[in-house]
Design a protein around this motif. Structure first.
Motif, PDB file in Angstrom:
ATOM      1  N   UNK A 102      -9.603   2.606  -1.590  1.00 42.81           N
ATOM      2  CA  UNK A 102      -8.496   1.776  -0.851  1.00 42.81           C
ATOM      3  C   UNK A 102      -7.391   1.300  -1.816  1.00 42.81           C
ATOM      4  N   UNK A 103      -7.639   1.423  -3.119  1.00 45.48           N
ATOM      5  CA  UNK A 103      -6.376   1.338  -4.070  1.00 45.48           C
ATOM      6  C   UNK A 103      -5.375   2.081  -3.932  1.00 45.48           C
ATOM      7  N   UNK A 108       0.307   2.775  -1.986  1.00 50.82           N
ATOM      8  CA  UNK A 108       1.212   3.580  -1.209  1.00 50.82           C
ATOM      9  C   UNK A 108       1.769   2.732  -0.073  1.00 50.82           C
ATOM     10  N   UNK A 109       1.108   1.989   0.319  1.00 48.83           N
ATOM     11  CA  UNK A 109       1.475   0.872   1.476  1.00 48.83           C
ATOM     12  C   UNK A 109       2.399  -0.001   1.014  1.00 48.83           C
ATOM     13  N   UNK A 110       2.142  -0.448  -0.157  1.00 47.09           N
ATOM     14  CA  UNK A 110       3.219  -1.397  -0.945  1.00 47.09           C
ATOM     15  C   UNK A 110       4.642  -0.756  -1.115  1.00 47.09           C
ATOM     16  N   UNK A 112       5.922   1.742   0.271  1.00 42.16           N
ATOM     17  CA  UNK A 112       6.358   2.155   1.603  1.00 42.16           C
ATOM     18  C   UNK A 112       7.155   1.027   1.980  1.00 42.16           C
ATOM     19  N   UNK A 113       6.502  -0.139   2.017  1.00 40.90           N
ATOM     20  CA  UNK A 113       7.109  -1.499   2.762  1.00 40.90           C
ATOM     21  C   UNK A 113       8.452  -1.949   1.829  1.00 40.90           C
ATOM     22  N   UNK A 114       8.489  -1.383   0.535  1.00 38.32           N
ATOM     23  CA  UNK A 114       9.734  -1.912  -0.329  1.00 38.32           C
ATOM     24  C   UNK A 114      11.011  -1.586   0.437  1.00 38.32           C
ATOM     25  N   UNK A 115      11.024  -0.701   1.282  1.00 35.99           N
ATOM     26  CA  UNK A 115      12.356  -0.261   1.920  1.00 35.99           C
ATOM     27  C   UNK A 115      12.822  -1.500   2.639  1.00 35.99           C
ATOM     28  N   UNK A 116      11.948  -2.279   3.204  1.00 38.05           N
ATOM     29  CA  UNK A 116      12.359  -3.476   4.398  1.00 38.05           C
ATOM     30  C   UNK A 116      12.769  -4.555   3.617  1.00 38.05           C
ATOM     31  N   UNK A 117      13.765  -5.263   4.156  1.00 36.36           N
ATOM     32  CA  UNK A 117      14.077  -6.669   3.695  1.00 36.36           C
ATOM     33  C   UNK A 117      13.332  -7.896   4.021  1.00 36.36           C
ATOM     34  N   UNK A 118      13.299  -8.946   3.720  1.00 36.90           N
ATOM     35  CA  UNK A 118      12.548 -10.108   3.979  1.00 36.90           C
ATOM     36  C   UNK A 118      12.381 -10.293   5.537  1.00 36.90           C
ATOM     37  N   UNK A 119      13.550 -10.346   6.220  1.00 31.42           N
ATOM     38  CA  UNK A 119      13.642 -10.689   7.706  1.00 31.42           C
ATOM     39  C   UNK A 119      13.054  -9.479   8.571  1.00 31.42           C
TER      40      UNK A 119
END
Length: 149
Positions: A102-103, A108-110, A112-119
């Motif tokens: 799972x590491x 990889x998930x973290x 991938x999510x960096x491309x999104x802003x807080x909103x």
């Protein structure tokens, strides 16, 4: 809306495929993997709590714990405060397996999510919570229906 439903179905299928691969990698069946995941999340966990959380019978829970113990992923001990209660704890082998399997998924998930802003992340979180709630409500609905024969 139908495109969202299709994407949700594909996402669920990808989760199922990953869990199947993870279980095979660890030499477990899917039920044992689910039990191990629950134990890793609440370590140690009382056997009775595992029965409830995994939605298994006490006998099925005992069998899963037996298999996880034989695989070296858990140990059992008596609760010092209540000798009738059995605690199930993850071993270092279980923690190592968790990191191995799972590491990289978490990283990889973290990433991938960096491309999104807080909103955008707030909307994603809201969507995921809504989807989980709907899924739980529908699971409860199905459980109330008679079993087909």
């Amino acid at each position: 809306m139908s495109e969202v439903a299709v994407r949700m179905r594909l996402l669920q299928q990808s989760f199922d495929a990953f869990d199947e691969s993870a279980a095979a990698r660890l030499g477990l069946n899917r039920t044992d993997l689910r039990c191990l995941d629950l134990i890793l999340a609440k370590d140690p966990m009382a056997a009775g709590e595992l029965t409830t959380a995994a939605k298994l019978s006490p006998a099925a829970t005992t069998t899963a714990i037996d298999r996880l113990e034989r695989a070296g992923f858990v140990t059992r001990s008596r609760d010092a405060a209540n000798r009738r209660r059995v605690l199930v704890a993850a071993t270092e082998a279980a923690r190592a397996a968790e990191r191995e399997v799972y590491g990289p998924l978490g990283e990889a998930g973290t990433s991938a999510l960096r491309r999104y802003g807080e909103e955008q992340l707030a909307v994603i979180i809201d969507f995921l919570e809504t989807a989980r709630r709907v899924q739980e409500e529908q699971t409860a609905r199905l459980k109330k229906l008679p079993v087909r024969e």
